[in-house]
Design a protein around this motif. Structure first.
Motif, PDB file in Angstrom:
ATOM      1  N   GLN A  91       0.840  -1.183   0.000  1.00  0.00           N
ATOM      2  CA  GLN A  91       0.000   0.000   0.000  1.00  0.00           C
ATOM      3  C   GLN A  91       0.881   1.240   0.000  1.00  0.00           C
ATOM      4  N   ALA A  92       0.318   2.362  -0.395  1.00  0.00           N
ATOM      5  CA  ALA A  92       1.076   3.608  -0.402  1.00  0.00           C
ATOM      6  C   ALA A  92       1.613   3.903   0.994  1.00  0.00           C
ATOM      7  N   GLY A  93       2.909   4.176   1.108  1.00  0.00           N
ATOM      8  CA  GLY A  93       3.548   4.463   2.396  1.00  0.00           C
ATOM      9  C   GLY A  93       4.203   3.266   3.044  1.00  0.00           C
ATOM     10  N   ASP A  94       3.960   2.060   2.546  1.00  0.00           N
ATOM     11  CA  ASP A  94       4.605   0.875   3.105  1.00  0.00           C
ATOM     12  C   ASP A  94       6.105   0.895   2.812  1.00  0.00           C
ATOM     13  N   ASN A 177      16.127  10.201   6.770  1.00  0.00           N
ATOM     14  CA  ASN A 177      14.811   9.761   6.273  1.00  0.00           C
ATOM     15  C   ASN A 177      14.935   9.015   4.958  1.00  0.00           C
ATOM     16  N   THR A 180      15.084   5.085   4.256  1.00  0.00           N
ATOM     17  CA  THR A 180      13.878   4.253   4.191  1.00  0.00           C
ATOM     18  C   THR A 180      13.184   4.495   2.864  1.00  0.00           C
ATOM     19  N   GLU A 182       9.867   3.969   0.603  1.00  0.00           N
ATOM     20  CA  GLU A 182       8.445   3.685   0.750  1.00  0.00           C
ATOM     21  C   GLU A 182       7.761   3.618  -0.614  1.00  0.00           C
ATOM     22  N   PRO A 184       5.282   4.709  -3.283  1.00  0.00           N
ATOM     23  CA  PRO A 184       4.571   5.975  -3.525  1.00  0.00           C
ATOM     24  C   PRO A 184       3.088   5.781  -3.828  1.00  0.00           C
TER      25      PRO A 184
END
Length: 383
Positions: A91-94, A177, A180, A182, A184
């Motif tokens: 999912q977005a942000g994973d 930051n 990491t 993620e 998008p």
């Protein structure tokens, strides 16, 4: 003896033209032959289409994901976490990958300490300036205006240094930051390019993520048909791998420039995944497009690029070069032009569907000239 003298005298007085004629014949016999006939020039041309036949056309194409991206880090370091594998959904942000942040955390700590020291120095400089300024106001003789100016300068420079270090701290925090990675958008991993614990560099692709819920289908439309795109009413796409499944689609984007090689415009269609099947990126298929043509285009039936039209003596009259299909010779023909669009011109009269017309370089050819036809797909249609 007298006879011999007369013969020699006659030879000396004889005219020279027979010998010259013979020499001329010999020279002319050795002269080079005329140049071979020149090869006719190759002219860009197109076979005219009938707009009455454009109400429904099919175009081959290939599917691709509506969103797809190669993900990479913005900093360099060794991977310590790579939970993503081919076929995994996120999912977005994973978090899909992580590199060791320790070096960047240490750099952040150093930058933060330097900033704190600079801020303390800036506070002291501000306090010194305020104190000297108050003394100068109460007793101008106890200090000097120069001392006040120096204190103000020290305050301003220390404040600027602290602001600069604050930006450095923010940059260091960003680098922490950036360790990491993620997702998008919500999607599925279709390819990975590195292994866990491998050192990766900034901008090196780590994995490829795509969103299969929205599918795009790209087709190529010839330049003589692209102007009818605004009149499209229905688009249906079928895929070779999914027989019997028809997926409705809509036009999402039309390319603004034709391909130099094929003289076609890229048109992107978008569709949702059907409930009873799954469209995979790369699938080949066909788009069936139905259009309702405007009234002023019906019955005229001809669409030409604007570069095909030229004027002769009378600037109020329009002409095109028509190529005789048998003799391959050019003939200028007057035509009546209609609506002008950003892609071409509708011809109201003067031409018939199926005729060949020169579409470029109209001022470099002449009446009756023999040419070779190069159609708009770039292939030599007639030698």
């Amino acid at each position: 003896m007298e006879h011999i003298t007369r013969v020699l005298h006659s030879l000396r007085s004889a005219p020279l033209w027979p010998g010259l004629m013979l020499a001329g014949m010999l020279v002319s016999g050795c002269a080079p032959e005329p140049d071979a006939e020149k090869v006719p020039p190759l002219v860009p041309a197109m076979r005219l289409a009938d707009t009455d036949a454009l109400s429904q056309r099919t175009f081959p194409g290939r599917a691709r994901a509506g969103q797809e991206v190669n993900l990479s880090f913005r900093v360099t370091g060794p991977l310590i976490e790579l939970p993503a594998d081919v076929g995994d959904e996120f999912q977005a942000g994973d978090v899909v990958a992580r590199i060791d942040p320790q070096d960047y955390i240490n750099a952040l700590g150093t930058a933060t300490g330097t900033l704190q020291a600079a801020q303390a120095k800036a506070r002291k400089a501000a306090a010194d300036y305020k104190r000297i300024q108050n003394v100068y106001k109460e007793d101008p003789g106890a200090t000097s205006e120069t001392a006040v100016d120096l204190a103000r300068s020290a305050r301003d420079s220390s404040r600027a240094a602290a602001n600069s270090l604050a930006s450095a701290v923010k940059a260091a925090q960003n680098k922490v930051n950036y360790t990491t990675l993620e997702a998008p958008f919500a999607g599925v991993v279709v390819e990975t390019y590195v292994e866990n614990f491998e050192t990766v560099i900034a901008k090196q692709p780590v994995l490829r993520l795509l969103d299969p819920t929205s599918i795009e289908f790209v087709i190529s439309v010839p330049e003589n048909l692209i102007s009818f795109a605004p009149y499209v009413e229905n688009v249906v796409v079928t895929f070779d791998a999914l027989p019997g499944v028809e997926i409705p689609a809509t036009i999402e984007e039309i390319g603004r420039e034709a391909s130099q090689a094929t003289r076609t415009y890229p048109v992107t269609l978008v569709m949702a995944q059907p409930e009873d099947a799954e469209i995979l990126p790369g699938m080949a298929g066909t788009a069936r497009i139905s259009a309702r043509l405007p009234d002023d285009a019906r019955g005229t039936g001809i669409q030409l690029p604007a570069t095909a039209i030229f004027a002769l003596e009378d600037p109020q009259k329009s002409y095109v070069w028509v190529i005789d299909a048998t003799s391959k010779t050019l003939q200028s023909r007057e035509v009546e032009t209609g609506q002008l669009s950003e892609y071409g011109v509708i011809i109201r009269s003067g031409l018939s569907a199926g005729e060949w017309v020169v579409v470029k370089g109209v001022h470099s050819v002449k009446e009756g000239q023999t040419v070779r036809i190069m159609d708009i797909s770039g292939e030599d249609a007639a030698s």
